[in-house]
Structure formats: C-alpha cells, structure tokens
Write a protein that holds these residues in place. Structure first.
Motif, PDB file in Angstrom:
ATOM      1  N   SER A   1      12.668  62.851  97.587  1.00  0.00           N
ATOM      2  CA  SER A   1      11.829  61.821  96.962  1.00  0.00           C
ATOM      3  C   SER A   1      10.493  61.678  97.685  1.00  0.00           C
ATOM      4  N   SER A   2      10.499  61.775  99.005  1.00  0.00           N
ATOM      5  CA  SER A   2       9.235  61.628  99.737  1.00  0.00           C
ATOM      6  C   SER A   2       8.315  62.828  99.499  1.00  0.00           C
TER       7      SER A   2
ATOM      8  N   ARG B   1       8.294  64.825  96.842  1.00  0.00           N
ATOM      9  CA  ARG B   1       7.809  64.785  95.464  1.00  0.00           C
ATOM     10  C   ARG B   1       6.725  63.728  95.298  1.00  0.00           C
ATOM     11  N   LYS B   2       6.945  62.551  95.890  1.00  0.00           N
ATOM     12  CA  LYS B   2       5.950  61.471  95.801  1.00  0.00           C
ATOM     13  C   LYS B   2       4.642  61.895  96.458  1.00  0.00           C
ATOM     14  N   ARG B   3       4.720  62.513  97.623  1.00  0.00           N
ATOM     15  CA  ARG B   3       3.526  62.960  98.329  1.00  0.00           C
ATOM     16  C   ARG B   3       2.765  63.997  97.485  1.00  0.00           C
TER      17      ARG B   3
ATOM     18  N   LEU C   1       2.931  64.448  94.081  1.00  0.00           N
ATOM     19  CA  LEU C   1       2.422  63.881  92.830  1.00  0.00           C
ATOM     20  C   LEU C   1       1.225  62.965  93.048  1.00  0.00           C
ATOM     21  N   GLN C   2       1.110  62.382  94.221  1.00  0.00           N
ATOM     22  CA  GLN C   2      -0.023  61.524  94.519  1.00  0.00           C
ATOM     23  C   GLN C   2      -1.170  62.271  95.186  1.00  0.00           C
TER      24      GLN C   2
END
Length: 130
Positions: free
Chosen positions: A19-20, A22-24, A26-27
């Motif tokens: 999750s970390s 992917r979030k990093r 996508l942002q």
C-alpha cells in the motif's frame, strides 16, 4: 508468502505491491505526467467531443427560457427546438427503422423496458410455497 508485483500501465513500471509503495507511486510527479499525457492523446481523435461535453443543462434556462449569465453560464442552454418536444427527439420514427439507422424501437427493447400492455398484465397463478 511473497508479495505480488504491481504494474502501472501509464508509466510502464513494475514494483512491489504494498500500500505504501502504490500510494507513493500514484502520487508521484512522473506518474501524474504519464497519466495526463495518456488522456491528452485521445483529445484530438474524436471530432464528436465538444466544449460542452460533461456539463449539465441549465435548469433555470429550462424552466424560464432565460439565463441571467447568458453565454458565460457554465451549463448548457439547449436550442429552442430541443425544448419544445424532447420526447419526440428520443422516439424513432418508422422512417428511421426503414433507413436502417441505429435507433431504438419498441420491438427491439428488452421486455423489462417495454411499456405495459393496454389492459395490464394478466394475473399470475397462485403458488403455495408452503
């Protein structure tokens, strides 16, 4: 249990699917640019797209025929021919069916979308599920 890999179609990159991570991704700025470039590549291809696509119709203009904002209104002001009888615009004529146009007639609608028969539906037999 090994973690899977996440593949980003926009960036053509693969990385560990947490999750970390992917979030990093996508942002991230590179992902945002690649995504923007991808969607901008489709803008000029379709001539049907217009400036008004995706905007709603001005409710005040529909009710009164006038809008205080005029051409600067953020909503669409339909032309008078569309206001007079909008249902007739949606229902095809028999000429459309003869010409082979892609129109919807009552004959090719699924039963759930057809209007009920004039006398109503016949009564269903009683079934005792007892």
């Amino acid at each position: 249990m090994p973690l899977g890999k996440y593949y980003c179609d926009y960036c053509d990159k693969q990385f560990q699917d947490t999750s970390s991570a992917r979030k990093r991704h996508l942002q991230g700025l590179q992902h945002q640019r690649a995504k923007t470039l991808y969607y901008e590549s489709f803008k000029g291809q379709n001539q049907i797209q217009s400036d008004s696509f995706g905007r709603g119709t001005c409710n005040h203009f529909l009710r009164t025929g006038f809008c205080q904002y005029g051409d600067s209104c953020i909503y669409i002001h339909p032309k008078p021919q569309h206001l007079q009888n909008p249902i007739s615009q949606l229902m095809p004529t028999s000429e459309d069916a003869i010409r082979g146009g892609m129109s919807i007639s009552l004959g090719n609608l699924p039963p759930s979308l057809r209007p009920p028969p004039e006398g109503g539906y016949p009564p269903l037999p009683f079934v005792d599920w007892g």
